[in-house]
Scaffold this active site. Sequence first.
Site, short mmCIF file in Angstrom:
data_model
loop_
_atom_site.label_atom_id
_atom_site.label_comp_id
_atom_site.label_asym_id
_atom_site.label_seq_id
_atom_site.Cartn_x
_atom_site.Cartn_y
_atom_site.Cartn_z
N SER A 150 4.87 -0.49 0.52
CA SER A 150 5.38 -1.56 -0.34
C SER A 150 6.39 -1.05 -1.37
O SER A 150 7.21 -1.83 -1.86
CB SER A 150 4.21 -2.26 -1.05
OG SER A 150 3.42 -1.30 -1.72
N ASP A 391 -0.81 -2.94 -12.73
CA ASP A 391 -0.28 -2.25 -11.55
C ASP A 391 0.77 -1.26 -12.03
O ASP A 391 1.87 -1.64 -12.43
CB ASP A 391 0.32 -3.28 -10.59
CG ASP A 391 0.97 -2.66 -9.35
OD1 ASP A 391 1.24 -1.44 -9.36
OD2 ASP A 391 1.22 -3.39 -8.38
N HIS A 394 3.81 -0.18 -8.51
CA HIS A 394 5.03 -0.91 -8.11
C HIS A 394 5.98 -1.09 -9.30
O HIS A 394 5.58 -0.94 -10.45
CB HIS A 394 4.63 -2.28 -7.54
CG HIS A 394 3.79 -2.15 -6.30
ND1 HIS A 394 2.43 -2.26 -6.29
CD2 HIS A 394 4.15 -1.87 -5.03
CE1 HIS A 394 1.97 -2.07 -5.06
NE2 HIS A 394 2.99 -1.83 -4.27
#
Length: 420
Positions: A150, A391, A394
């Site tokens: 990702s 998070d 990312h």
Amino acid sequence: MQSLKSLFDRKIQTLFPLVLYSVLLLGTSRLVLDSLRSENSYVFKVYGRPAQGQGGRNKLPMAVLPEDRIGEDCNVFEGKWVWDNVSYPLYEEESCPYLVKQTTCQRNGRPDSFYKNWRWQPHRCNIPRFDPLTLLNMLRNKRMMFIGDSLQRGQFESMVCLVQSVIPKGKKSLQRIPPMKIFKAEEFNASIEYYWAPFIVESISDHATNHTVHKRMVRLDSIANHGKHWQGVDILVFESYVWWMHKPLINASYGSPDSVKEYNVTTAYSLALETWSSWLESNIKQETQKVFFMSMSPTHLWSWEWRPGTDENCFNESYPIQGRPYWGSGSNLEIMKLVHDALQKLQINVMLLNITQLSEYRKDAHTSLYGERRGKLLTKEQRANPKSFADCIHWCLPGVPDAWNQILYSYLLKDYQNFS
Ligand SMILES: *[C@@H]1O[C@H](CO)[C@@H](O)[C@H](O)[C@H]1NC(C)=O
Ligand SMILES: *[C@@H]1O[C@H](CO)[C@@H](O)[C@H](O)[C@H]1NC(C)=O
Ligand SMILES: *[C@@H]1O[C@H](CO)[C@@H](O)[C@H](O)[C@H]1NC(C)=O
Ligand SMILES: *[C@@H]1O[C@H](CO)[C@@H](O)[C@H](O)[C@H]1NC(C)=O
Ligand SMILES: *[C@@H]1O[C@H](CO)[C@@H](O)[C@H](O)[C@H]1NC(C)=O
Ligand SMILES: *[C@@H]1O[C@H](CO)[C@@H](O)[C@H](O)[C@H]1NC(C)=O
Ligand SMILES: *[C@@H]1O[C@H](CO)[C@@H](O)[C@H](O)[C@H]1NC(C)=O
């Protein structure tokens, strides 16, 4: 060196504390977020205003630095982030219809936006300004593909956003053909593509959406099923790291697909790189194809690493680390060395884009509470508990992956100018 040594000794860190649910606390972050919302917030009061004395764009004589010497006189990966709210960001969330919810931090409610306004400035040269039309001309009748997890998808989206604004409506498209995403610029017969392969080699996590890092089983010697989709692609950009690092041991097979056993992650990673290397050696035509490998994208999971005495993560960070060296223990140097050794041994040229150090400074640029989990924005309760839910893997877009792509662009441009 002593501290680096002790980082080695700690070996592989578990990189996914955010999947550990803990007791939800209610309503404590509200005040903090409100005060961050103002450009006059304490962040600048505490750290000082970024542009002052740092030499923003105005103070840098752009013309005197050799822009065309990237990789020779100048290591583009050594430098600093400078405040530049004149030229940056290179695009806005609203101007790019292809961004997924995971990256649109502003739309998702992130109160501060300083993270968009930093420009990576190498010490001894300038990165050429990203010109979408030049990139599209380089990609004319060609395919460029980003392969990985990702984080690599973030880089793919960044690249699409960097170029799409110059293409008129109706002449561009984004198709989802799992495990791929394909952006096409019709008038150039050019495509920018993404291929989900979190371990590069095959694994049970290869389904584009139905995958979990908790159950990992990697087929260390299998790559052909992926590889057939990569064949003939003009520019390949690989990346794979964070999925390996979930735990120090990983279930994997080598040889017989039935003989699954637990491998030391370093051993497994190195075997996977061998499989990848031999695929490249028998499939890449060096004269017509280019291959890049992105070094690991750093995480900012433990605030004590950059601010001793604290016990948080990247949440509430609005400012990069500046004026001192910094390397977090999440960026495993043993893995870095395996990549280095694998590329040395390869019979073909693969350019390593060593973006780890420059990204290490950007503790401020992760999606934090303003990304998504399982396809949804965080709930109020989750947002009240950044320790469990931020998070710090990312990145927001626009943001750090744009700098990676500017560097990728500068390498492509160098070859393009040499040969045309
Ligand atoms: C750019 O940043 C400076 C502070 O460094 C600030 O004074 C100025 O208002 C900012 N400009 C914009 C357009 O945000
Ligand atoms: C269009 O691009 C593809 C590769 O992406 C290439 O195979 C094909 O030949 C191109 N078409 C033309 C007309 O050049
Ligand atoms: C996801 O994959 C697992 C095993 O790989 C399977 O059992 C499950 O049915 C799948 N779920 C969906 C929604 O496809
Ligand atoms: C490997 O698989 C076995 C059987 O499914 C499981 O019990 C074990 O925890 C797995 N090991 C790792 C490191 O995930
Ligand atoms: C894993 O392999 C590396 C390199 O071979 C070695 O240094 C390390 O001690 C091993 N770790 C474990 C837990 O076996
Ligand atoms: C956010 O950062 C500020 C300044 O560093 C600090 O005073 C505040 O306590 C932090 N808030 C949280 C919730 O960590
Ligand atoms: C990438 O850069 C880091 C820090 O500058 C360095 O320690 C590392 O050895 C480099 N990696 C490779 C493979 O050259």
